[in-house]
Design a protein around this motif. Structure first.
Motif, short mmCIF file in Angstrom:
data_model
loop_
_atom_site.label_atom_id
_atom_site.label_comp_id
_atom_site.label_asym_id
_atom_site.label_seq_id
_atom_site.Cartn_x
_atom_site.Cartn_y
_atom_site.Cartn_z
N LEU A 165 -7.09 8.20 -33.47
CA LEU A 165 -7.63 7.02 -34.10
C LEU A 165 -9.03 7.14 -33.74
O LEU A 165 -10.12 6.94 -34.39
CB LEU A 165 -7.02 5.88 -33.89
N ALA A 193 -11.09 9.22 -32.13
CA ALA A 193 -11.89 10.33 -32.22
C ALA A 193 -12.18 10.35 -33.77
O ALA A 193 -13.40 10.59 -34.27
CB ALA A 193 -11.09 11.57 -32.13
N ALA A 194 -11.26 10.31 -34.88
CA ALA A 194 -11.36 10.34 -36.31
C ALA A 194 -12.33 9.33 -36.80
O ALA A 194 -13.14 9.36 -37.59
CB ALA A 194 -10.18 10.36 -37.04
N VAL A 195 -12.17 8.04 -36.29
CA VAL A 195 -12.94 7.01 -36.89
C VAL A 195 -14.25 7.18 -36.07
O VAL A 195 -15.39 6.83 -37.14
CB VAL A 195 -12.38 5.43 -36.32
N VAL A 203 -16.01 9.82 -35.77
CA VAL A 203 -16.57 10.93 -36.53
C VAL A 203 -16.86 10.49 -37.92
O VAL A 203 -18.16 10.54 -38.23
CB VAL A 203 -15.87 12.31 -36.54
N VAL A 204 -15.91 9.78 -38.59
CA VAL A 204 -16.06 9.27 -39.89
C VAL A 204 -17.05 8.30 -39.95
O VAL A 204 -17.89 8.30 -40.97
CB VAL A 204 -14.72 8.86 -40.51
N VAL A 205 -17.01 7.32 -39.19
CA VAL A 205 -18.15 6.11 -39.19
C VAL A 205 -19.51 6.64 -39.12
O VAL A 205 -20.39 6.51 -39.97
CB VAL A 205 -17.67 5.06 -38.02
#
Lengths: 73, 397
Positions: A14, A16-18, A20-22
């Motif tokens: 959660l 890591a992905a958030v 990067v995406v944000v």
């Protein structure tokens, strides 16, 4: 108990992905703003967009750094 | 026998590679972010690199599931041979039939089946099996899907542009995500190397331990790592060419922002699990992410029927490969003749399926898993004209 590890994986995924995406989305957004023709934008928009992309890349590299055993010795 | 098993393991690694190229590279090829040739070469190179990065999963495979060494139960190369036979055959059958399946679970299923038939039920460490295979298999797609859902929402919320006065939609300019996809899909390929190449390394290490040439409980040797990395890279490179022909259609509706979110979630989930030594299925994680990101974007509906079919395919993989593995193990138990019969029968079956696949429709090929996940997410047709396109045509000039 392996539930802790499941939670760890979920949490790490959660975060890591958030992150990067944000960061990347902000970069895309700011690039879009900077690209607008008709409006006059503050001069800091484009550099900030690049900063976002840069941070995003740094976040990815940091994640890899954490994972590769070679570095954590 | 050991040499035979190692070459069989490397062949499994190869099938694994071409089975899974789609996971990483389907979306960027579909959105046109990378040219197919480049994408496949990139995936192969990154798989190679990923295989060297972490060996946690290999240790799980070689040390966890089947009790070996000190506890008195000797796993023999014969058992591993039987297990691999089960895994490869099931992999080929599903590939031919277009059933979505996980090569990792085929491998575990084959090994477990072979161990039960060849040694007895007490040889399987069920606790470790539950914790390191079954639980991750259940949770990883859910985690990846949930995160992908959230990320897609975030990506769209952060980049949706409205005119402050009229509230009309402005040009969205989300083309940046397409460039981003190059990086995220590379990460997925890398993650695939850290997880899937490891499984074969674990198997070969298991054989070496069983044959007595390596100490129990130690990690894979460097030549094993190199061979596995090369095999999976070759497989990835070979598999890509088949994907190019069919992949175009299945996932075209995935928008770059969605693809970006899905791939980021996939890569994070796989890398995090690899780091903890969970041997999860990259296929399942990727499918979970695609469905999650489909749910996260407005104007899409998930075809739960297709998703259910994928889930059923997952359920069947382990036992089915187990049965083939068990049968092979029984055959191998009868002695040298049994081994020869099994080897010939296996090779013949693989060849038959390969030749058969050449004849059959292109749709029946390895890209199926992710393509099916793509089909499970159905998109409502966009309203024609008038509104500015949400898509990315306007950027990348």
């Amino acid at each position: 108990m392996k539930w802790l590890e499941v939670v760890t994986v979920a949490g790490a995924t959660l975060v890591a992905a958030v992150t990067v995406v944000v960061l990347y989305s902000l970069g895309v957004r700011l690039t879009a703003i900077a690209g607008d023709v008709r409006e006059s934008n503050p001069a800091w928009v484009r550099p900030l967009a690049y900063a976002c992309f840069g941070l995003c890349g740094a976040a990815v590299l940091f994640g890899l750094y954490l994972i590769i055993p070679y570095f954590s010795k | 026998m050991v040499a035979l098993v190692i070459s069989l393991a490397l062949f499994f690694d190869f099938t694994n590679g071409f089975h899974d190229t789609a996971n990483a590279m389907a979306t960027p090829i579909a959105t046109g972010a990378i040219k197919p040739k480049t994408a496949v070469a990139l995936a192969a190179a990154l798989n190679l690199v990923g295989a060297f990065l972490s060996t946690e999963v290999a240790k799980t495979v070689s040390g966890g599931i089947i009790r070996e060494g000190s506890e008195g139960i000797q796993i023999t190369p014969d058992i591993v041979f039987a297990g691999l036979m089960g895994a490869i055959l099931w992999n080929m059958v599903t590939w031919l039939k277009g059933l979505p399946s996980s090569s990792s679970h085929a491998l575990f299923g084959g090994l477990i089946g072979a161990a039960i038939a060849g040694i007895g039920i007490h040889s399987v460490n069920f606790e470790s099996l539950m914790q390191k295979v079954v639980l991750p298999a259940l949770f990883a797609p859910l985690i990846a899907g949930g995160v992908a859902y959230l990320c897609t929402r975030l990506a769209y919320a952060l980049t949706s542009r409205h005119d402050p006065e009229t509230g009309d939609k402005l040009t969205q300019k989300r083309g940046g995500f397409r460039t981003g996809q190059i990086f995220t899909s590379s990460l997925v390929a890398l993650a695939h190397g850290t997880n899937d190449a490891q499984k074969t390394m674990g198997i070969i290490t298991l054989v070496l331990i069983a044959a007595g040439t390596q100490q129990a409980g130690s990690g894979p040797q460097w030549w094993v790592i190199t061979a596995c990395a090369l095999a999976i890279a070759l497989g990835t490179y070979a598999g890509g060419w088949r994907i190019i022909r069919t992949m175009g259609a299945g996932l075209t509706d995935v928008k770059p922002a969605q693809g970006f979110a899905a791939e980021t979630s996939t890569a994070s989930a796989i890398l995090a699990s690899s780091h903890l030594g969970f041997a999860l299925s990259t296929t399942q994680v990727a499918s979970g992410s695609v469905i999650g990101s489909g749910l996260g974007r407005r104007g899409t509906s998930v075809r739960w029927g297709t998703a259910g079919r994928i889930a059923v395919g997952w359920l069947f993989t382990l036992p089915a490969a187990g049965i083939v593995g068990a049968l092979t193990a029984l055959l191998v138990k009868t002695g040298v003749i049994g081994v020869v019969v099994a080897a010939i029968a296996g090779t013949a079956a693989v060849w038959y399926m390969f030749i058969h696949s050449r004849k059959s429709h292109v749709g029946h090929h390895n890209a199926v898993e992710v393509e099916e996940a793509g089909h499970a997410v159905q998109f409502r047709k966009k309203k024609p004209a008038g509104k500015p396109s949400k898509s990315t045509k306007d950027v990348q000039r």
